[in-house]
Motif scaffolding. Structure first.
Motif, mmCIF file in Angstrom:
data_model
loop_
_atom_site.group_PDB
_atom_site.id
_atom_site.type_symbol
_atom_site.label_atom_id
_atom_site.label_comp_id
_atom_site.label_asym_id
_atom_site.label_seq_id
_atom_site.Cartn_x
_atom_site.Cartn_y
_atom_site.Cartn_z
ATOM 1 N N LYS A 302 -10.424 1.769 0.294
ATOM 2 C CA LYS A 302 -10.630 0.389 0.256
ATOM 3 C C LYS A 302 -10.138 -0.398 -0.880
ATOM 4 O O LYS A 302 -10.001 0.207 -1.829
ATOM 5 N N ARG A 303 -9.916 -1.654 -0.698
ATOM 6 C CA ARG A 303 -9.385 -2.108 -1.767
ATOM 7 C C ARG A 303 -10.145 -3.303 -2.221
ATOM 8 O O ARG A 303 -10.945 -4.308 -1.492
ATOM 9 N N HIS A 304 -10.520 -3.578 -3.460
ATOM 10 C CA HIS A 304 -11.020 -4.676 -4.171
ATOM 11 C C HIS A 304 -10.131 -5.427 -5.113
ATOM 12 O O HIS A 304 -9.531 -4.763 -6.029
ATOM 13 N N ASP A 312 -7.957 0.283 -5.478
ATOM 14 C CA ASP A 312 -7.806 1.074 -4.360
ATOM 15 C C ASP A 312 -8.723 2.270 -4.729
ATOM 16 O O ASP A 312 -8.667 2.906 -5.419
#
Length: 361
Positions: A302-304, A312
């Motif tokens: 997931k990407r923040h 990532d």
DNA sequence: AAAACGGGGAA
DNA sequence: TTCCCAGTTTT
């Protein structure tokens, strides 16, 4: 509605001759004509001042220019000087590659026996691009050549309400075309100084003095009441991407291992999952603690996004057999009941991840 | 804290 | 071609 900002009003055609006339009349009356490089004008002095002014305000440049020209009064003297001596005179101005370019170019000019007087000849020298070459040709040789420095970019984007960041090639192209269209064949030197002066003293980045501007009647941005929108800002650069693995270590009775992060930096002082740059670093971490791994698998990355980079992260779910306390490290780590995650200071993406883990496992 | 500045050189 | 960078000042 004051009419000035009525977008339905037809645009009057910009007339170069009229623009030049008003700009030069303003320059005659209000322009700066006593700056050190405006005395004893020569290609060398124009070149030196333009190079210094690329990066620094006039007031700062003045003493540097004076010391520099005193030590190196001619391009030949500059060429003959040791580079260390040149750099010493540049110290404090920044962009030291420019001092090296200046020195290198001086040596080539000395070899040539004098300054080139063509655009191509000047641009072949290190540190001289189209704008600096144009400035030398117009100011020192009084040849009609356009320039496009920061001041002129600002004036012209406002004048024709040219949107888009001027660093963009298409925008730059239209600005060069407009600069060329407006540059007169007579009084080229004064015109060039005048348009730079206008940008430096009236058409400033913030709080422009439009009421004193000799060409405000031609200015589309002014008519739109939108002067501060020009020039468009440089678009924020694409953020760098960092990747990591987050170790979600859990026990059969649904307790999760959390670590306290260092007090400074990202997520400073918050509780989070152990973070690893590489998969084998996570494995080593488990091995070194003699954890008996019951099952493991990774979730989708997931990407923040932070203000300055994308993170990532790939969650690594590892269930262990023994909920021991031999992974406890003073006050820096704890086993936490995954059903009660709300009571701790957790970074938002970690909190989301743990909630999802709660639901799914 | 972020943008601006002109040109060179890497990608 | 396009992108990224350098150092300092200004906002």
């Amino acid at each position: 509605m004051n009419g000035l900002s009525d977008p339905t009003m037809p645009r009057p055609r910009l007339d170069p001759a009229s623009f030049q006339e008003r700009l030069l009349a303003w320059f005659d009356q209000h322009g700066r004509k006593n700056l050190p490089w405006q005395q004893a004008i020569s290609p060398y002095r124009v070149w030196l001042s333009e190079t210094m002014l690329q990066q620094t305000q006039v007031a700062t440049v003045i003493p540097y220019f004076q010391a520099f020209t005193e030590s190196f009064p001619t391009v030949e003297a500059l060429a003959a000087a040791p580079i260390d001596e040149v750099l010493r005179h540049w110290a404090g101005l920044g962009y030291y590659a420019r001092a090296r370019n200046l020195h290198k170019a001086a040596q080539r000019i000395a070899e040539l026996g004098g300054f080139p007087d063509t655009l191509e000849g000047l641009m072949a020298l290190p540190g001289i691009g189209q704008s600096t070459a144009g400035a030398i040709l117009s100011i020192a040789f009084n040849n009609s050549h356009p320039i496009l420095d920061g001041n002129v970019k600002r004036v012209l984007t406002r004048l024709n309400a040219i949107g888009g960041w001027p660093g963009q090639s298409q925008v730059s192209k239209s600005l060069w075309a407009l600069s060329a269209e407006l540059t007169p064949s007579v009084r080229a030197a004064e015109y060039t100084q005048a348009i730079m002066d206008l940008g430096a003293t009236l058409c400033t980045r913030s709080k422009p003095l439009c009421l004193a501007c000799p060409v405000s009647a031609d200015c589309q941005a002014y008519r739109q009441g939108n002067v501060s929108a020009y020039p468009s800002r440089k678009p924020p650069k694409t953020l760098p991407i960092k990747a990591c693995f987050l170790l979600l270590l859990y026990t059969p009775d649904q307790r999760i291992y959390l670590e306290k992060r260092p007090p400074t930096g990202i997520w400073g002082g918050l509780w989070s999952l152990p973070e690893f740059a590489a998969l084998n670093a996570a494995e080593d971490w488990c091995l070194s603690r003699n954890l008996l791994i019951k099952q493991r698998h990774s979730l989708a990355s997931k990407r923040h996004t932070f203000s300055h980079y994308h993170l990532d992260y790939t969650p690594l779910l590892v269930q262990i057999e023994n909920p021991t306390n031999n992974v406890m490290e003073a006050e820096q780590a704890l086993w936490y009941n995954s059903a009660q995650i709300s009571g701790l200071g957790l970074p938002a993406p970690i909190k989301t991840l743990l909630q999802q883990f709660n639901t799914d496992y």
